[in-house]
Design a protein around this motif. Structure first.
Motif, short mmCIF file in Angstrom:
data_model
loop_
_atom_site.label_atom_id
_atom_site.label_comp_id
_atom_site.label_asym_id
_atom_site.label_seq_id
_atom_site.Cartn_x
_atom_site.Cartn_y
_atom_site.Cartn_z
N CYS A 86 -10.29 -0.17 25.45
CA CYS A 86 -11.44 0.47 25.90
C CYS A 86 -12.83 -0.04 25.33
O CYS A 86 -13.88 -0.28 26.11
CB CYS A 86 -11.66 2.04 25.37
N GLY A 87 -12.83 -0.81 24.17
CA GLY A 87 -13.83 -1.57 23.89
C GLY A 87 -14.17 -2.76 24.93
O GLY A 87 -15.26 -3.01 24.99
N LEU A 88 -12.86 -3.36 25.03
CA LEU A 88 -13.05 -4.53 26.28
C LEU A 88 -13.86 -4.26 27.41
O LEU A 88 -14.84 -4.79 27.84
CB LEU A 88 -11.90 -5.07 26.55
N ALA A 89 -13.31 -2.95 27.89
CA ALA A 89 -13.99 -2.46 29.07
C ALA A 89 -15.45 -2.02 28.99
O ALA A 89 -16.33 -2.26 29.81
CB ALA A 89 -13.22 -1.09 29.69
N THR A 90 -15.73 -1.48 27.68
CA THR A 90 -17.14 -1.11 27.30
C THR A 90 -18.16 -2.34 27.57
O THR A 90 -19.16 -2.34 27.80
CB THR A 90 -17.29 -0.57 25.99
N PHE A 148 -16.70 -9.56 20.76
CA PHE A 148 -17.42 -8.44 21.43
C PHE A 148 -18.95 -8.89 21.71
O PHE A 148 -19.71 -8.69 22.72
CB PHE A 148 -17.46 -7.10 20.75
N GLU A 149 -19.49 -9.49 20.62
CA GLU A 149 -20.88 -10.02 21.05
C GLU A 149 -20.73 -11.12 22.02
O GLU A 149 -21.90 -11.15 22.77
CB GLU A 149 -21.41 -10.74 19.63
N GLN A 150 -19.92 -11.92 22.13
CA GLN A 150 -19.94 -12.98 22.89
C GLN A 150 -19.72 -12.43 24.51
O GLN A 150 -20.50 -13.00 25.30
CB GLN A 150 -18.50 -13.78 22.58
N ILE A 151 -19.01 -11.45 24.73
CA ILE A 151 -18.77 -10.85 26.05
C ILE A 151 -20.29 -10.29 26.45
O ILE A 151 -20.74 -10.48 27.25
CB ILE A 151 -17.68 -10.04 26.00
N TYR A 152 -20.53 -9.63 25.30
CA TYR A 152 -22.07 -8.88 25.70
C TYR A 152 -23.10 -9.84 25.93
O TYR A 152 -24.04 -9.59 26.88
CB TYR A 152 -22.47 -8.08 24.34
#
Length: 257
Positions: free
Chosen positions: A113-117, A90-94
């Motif tokens: 939904c987390g991935l979409a977020t 998640f941090e990597q995508i952000y």
């Protein structure tokens, strides 16, 4: 079989979740392949924009519950390692140096939904449902909560995370969780057109630096935030893209990004 397919076309990297028989549910292997694919895209000079999409009827149903049940036999230290793997993704995508667009053709639930977020932009079909349903099975939406609060504010985040209720694409758009709603027949084309517009109109360096700026200043007080912003401002003035863009503008030339 690869759980995440990778393809680059016309400067757009497509990362496709490929576990349709399990509704693209997340397990350790899939999270690892996603992380590796995002790393590959971030370093790929042929890719300027990244699109995250999925095969099958569902975008992503969240964590694989069978896998979660197996994890209950793990030690606390083993579960910390597994949770840290998802937190790192998640941090990597952000923090990624390239813009990420979610192409959501079906439901995005819990970790899905987390991935979409985490994506910078998101396109969804009207029929897609969104929600963080962890509290309904005795679990918690721990990792995504940090990013969701940043994205839509604490009030709306509390509503979604504590109720565990699903919301429609229309409501998700109102909340600021997703950006655009488009019919399924036009979804791929709309995402492609939007990605190409970013490729053609915007500096890759500037988009990456803007993402970095927004990610960091939210954890700083006003003084330190302004100092960090001023430093990034000064550094960007020295960049090749800034020099190229200003010169083209002053010379009334079209900028070729």
């Amino acid at each position: 079989m690869s759980l995440v397919e990778y393809e680059v076309n016309d400067r757009i990297a497509y990362l496709t979740l490929n576990r349709p028989d399990k509704r693209n549910a997340l397990n350790s292997e899939m999270v690892a392949q996603l992380s590796e694919s995002f790393k590959r895209a971030s370093l790929d000079e042929a890719a300027k924009i990244i699109v995250l999409k999925a095969n099958g009827k569902v975008f992503c149903a969240g964590a694989d519950l069978g896998y979660l049940q197996q994890l209950q036999q793990n030690t606390f230290e083993e579960n910390i390692a597994d949770s840290t793997q998802l937190a790192s993704l998640f941090e990597q995508i952000y923090m990624l140096n390239k813009v990420v667009i979610a192409q959501i053709h079906g439901h995005a639930i819990a970790g899905g939904c987390g991935l979409a977020t985490l994506c910078d932009f998101s396109f969804a079909v009207p029929e897609a449902n969104f929600g963080y349903t962890e509290v309904k099975i005795g679990f918690i939406p721990a990792i995504v909560s940090l990013f969701l609060i940043r994205k839509i504010g604490e009030g709306k985040a509390r509503e979604l995370l504590l109720s565990g209720e699903l919301i429609s694409a229309e409501q998700a758009q109102v909340y600021g969780l997703i950006n655009y709603i488009t019919e399924e027949s036009e979804l791929s084309l709309k995402v492609q057109e939007f990605a190409r517009k970013l490729c053609h109109n915007n500096s890759a360096q500037s988009m990456g630096s803007t993402k970095k700026l927004m990610a960091h200043i939210q954890t700083m007080d006003l003084t330190n935030g302004l100092r960090f912003a001023a430093r990034m401002n000064a550094e960007t003035r020295e960049s090749a893209d800034c020099k190229k863009g200003i010169a083209a503008f002053l010379n009334k030339q079209e900028i070729q990004w």
